[in-house]
Design an enzyme around this catalytic site. Structure first.
Site, mmCIF file in Angstrom:
data_model
loop_
_atom_site.group_PDB
_atom_site.id
_atom_site.type_symbol
_atom_site.label_atom_id
_atom_site.label_comp_id
_atom_site.label_asym_id
_atom_site.label_seq_id
_atom_site.Cartn_x
_atom_site.Cartn_y
_atom_site.Cartn_z
ATOM 1 N N VAL A 1 0.943 -1.232 0.034
ATOM 2 C CA VAL A 1 0.038 -0.036 -0.171
ATOM 3 C C VAL A 1 0.963 1.237 0.200
ATOM 4 O O VAL A 1 0.709 2.041 -0.802
ATOM 5 C CB VAL A 1 -1.042 0.267 1.197
ATOM 6 N N SER B 1 -9.368 -0.881 6.724
ATOM 7 C CA SER B 1 -9.541 -2.306 5.905
ATOM 8 C C SER B 1 -11.206 -2.407 6.165
ATOM 9 O O SER B 1 -11.802 -2.006 7.197
ATOM 10 C CB SER B 1 -8.687 -3.240 6.778
ATOM 11 N N SER B 2 -11.649 -2.943 4.998
ATOM 12 C CA SER B 2 -13.069 -3.393 5.159
ATOM 13 C C SER B 2 -13.465 -4.390 5.996
ATOM 14 O O SER B 2 -14.619 -4.439 6.381
ATOM 15 C CB SER B 2 -13.495 -3.806 3.605
ATOM 16 N N CYS B 3 -12.350 -4.925 6.743
ATOM 17 C CA CYS B 3 -12.882 -6.008 7.857
ATOM 18 C C CYS B 3 -13.512 -5.365 9.115
ATOM 19 O O CYS B 3 -13.917 -5.926 9.983
ATOM 20 C CB CYS B 3 -11.720 -6.859 7.997
ATOM 21 N N TYR C 1 -7.355 -7.742 14.648
ATOM 22 C CA TYR C 1 -6.918 -6.619 13.610
ATOM 23 C C TYR C 1 -8.104 -5.716 13.156
ATOM 24 O O TYR C 1 -7.959 -4.399 13.417
ATOM 25 C CB TYR C 1 -6.781 -7.167 12.154
ATOM 26 N N LYS D 1 -8.084 -1.551 13.729
ATOM 27 C CA LYS D 1 -8.529 -0.516 12.740
ATOM 28 C C LYS D 1 -9.561 0.389 13.097
ATOM 29 O O LYS D 1 -9.864 1.528 12.463
ATOM 30 C CB LYS D 1 -8.759 -1.264 11.383
ATOM 31 N N LEU E 1 -7.244 -5.591 -1.227
ATOM 32 C CA LEU E 1 -6.240 -5.315 -2.321
ATOM 33 C C LEU E 1 -4.810 -6.235 -2.847
ATOM 34 O O LEU E 1 -4.652 -7.354 -2.065
ATOM 35 C CB LEU E 1 -4.964 -4.020 -1.634
ATOM 36 N N HIS F 1 -2.777 -12.924 1.659
ATOM 37 C CA HIS F 1 -4.033 -12.886 1.173
ATOM 38 C C HIS F 1 -4.302 -13.791 0.017
ATOM 39 O O HIS F 1 -3.329 -14.287 -0.399
ATOM 40 C CB HIS F 1 -4.542 -11.515 1.113
ATOM 41 N N TRP G 1 -8.318 -23.252 -0.382
ATOM 42 C CA TRP G 1 -9.213 -23.112 1.126
ATOM 43 C C TRP G 1 -10.644 -22.925 0.792
ATOM 44 O O TRP G 1 -10.787 -21.817 -0.163
ATOM 45 C CB TRP G 1 -8.417 -21.988 2.118
#
Length: 323
Positions: A17, A109-111, A138, A142, A168, A181, A204
């Site tokens: 990033v 992050s979208s999480c 995590y 954030k 990303l 990822h 997975w």
């Protein structure tokens, strides 16, 4: 002073990033971009961060430094993920305020959003439900970063903004087959399957979850766009009581569709095997990017183009890629 001469600190410039943000800033014409490696500046050390801001007259900060990883890494190292990310953002944001640095962009992050948030996910979905258990530490770190920015804005009138990118991928990604990822992991796995003449590749989960993927240089363009907006324009889309903006493409695909596309790009013609014993994670995660588009920015790099670019970078940097 010419705006392009402003001293801009990009924290995490060696990561995927941060390096993309540096590329974007240079492409626009910014000439005073300040970076430090982890050896030169440990962001976990508050005193070191304090001294750095004291010794360098920074005017803008892009806070892209973070400890990141995929499902396995998040499940295996939850303490490291919550501790290191909390420390980095707390040190940088607080010391930026103490040094009277007024402009900062925090990358989340979208999480951060609830596991079962209504799709596509709007910014005001934050804190309306339970998080995905596999990356909760995590995500909480954030969320704390967003609230740090909001709090310094409210109490001290700072201009600290937050962006929440979708999943990303791209140059300088982590290509470890287990701790990375899904996109870089699959790119490497399919590449090695072709090299080793394997008949099948194991993936997975069920392949059913839907994910949104964004090429990192596209994301960097959006970040700089958001940072450069006049305060009045930014506030128009982040009020009341919001400091973050979703960054994404507005499109998603299943993991199975992604795997088939990566197989095509890498030249793999064998069988795709989905390991149902491994976790799927969140069923769907698509960001609502209507606020970002209303701000005048839209994604310009489609998934197949981005994956081809990412694979080409991997081929050219195979020896030094993080694997």
């Amino acid at each position: 002073m010419n705006a392009l001469d402003q001293a801009i600190f990009v924290a995490g410039h060696r990561g995927m990033v941060g390096s993309a943000i540096v590329r974007r800033l240079k492409a626009i014409g910014y000439t005073n971009i300040i970076t430090r490696s982890r050896k030169e500046l440990n962001l976990l050390d508050q005193q070191a961060v304090h001294q750095f801001f004291e010794q360098n007259k920074i005017q803008q900060i892009y806070l892209a430094a973070a400890k990141v990883g995929g499902i396995l890494a998040n499940n295996t190292y939850p303490a490291e993920f919550i501790h290191e990310n909390l420390m980095i953002e707390a040190n940088v944001i607080h010391e930026a305020h103490k040094a009277d640095i007024n402009k900062l962009l925090f990358l989340g992050s979208s999480c951060i959003y609830p596991r079962l948030a209504e799709q596509p996910i709007r910014e005001d979905s934050l804190l309306t439900g339970q998080l995905e258990p596999t990356n909760e530490p995590y995500a909480i770190a954030k969320i704390a970063g967003i609230k740090l920015c909001e709090s310094y804005n409210r109490q001290f009138g700072r201009d600290y903004r937050s962006v929440m990118p979708t999943n990303l991928y791209g140059p300088h990604d982590n290509f470890h087959t287990e701790n990375s990822h899904v996109v870089p992991a699959l790119l490497r796995r399919f590449h090695e399957a072709v090299e080793n003449k394997q008949d099948e590749v194991v993936i997975w989960g069920t392949g059913a979850p839907l994910r949104e993927f964004m090429y990192v240089d596209d994301m960097a363009s959006a970040c700089v766009h958001v940072m450069e907006l006049e305060m009045s324009s930014y506030q128009r889309y982040t009020q009341p009581m919001l400091s973050h903006i979703n960054i994404g493409t507005g499109k998603d695909c299943s993991i199975k569709e992604l795997a088939k596309l990566i197989a095509k790009i890498t030249g793999f013609s064998g069988k795709l095997v989905f390991d149902n014993s491994k976790p799927d994670g969140t069923p769907r995660k698509l960001l609502d990017v209507s606020r970002l588009e209303a701000m005048g920015w839209q994604s310009g790099i489609d998934l197949e183009t981005g994956l081809n670019n990412a694979y080409q970078w991997f081929l050219e940097n195979h020896q030094k890629a993080r694997t």
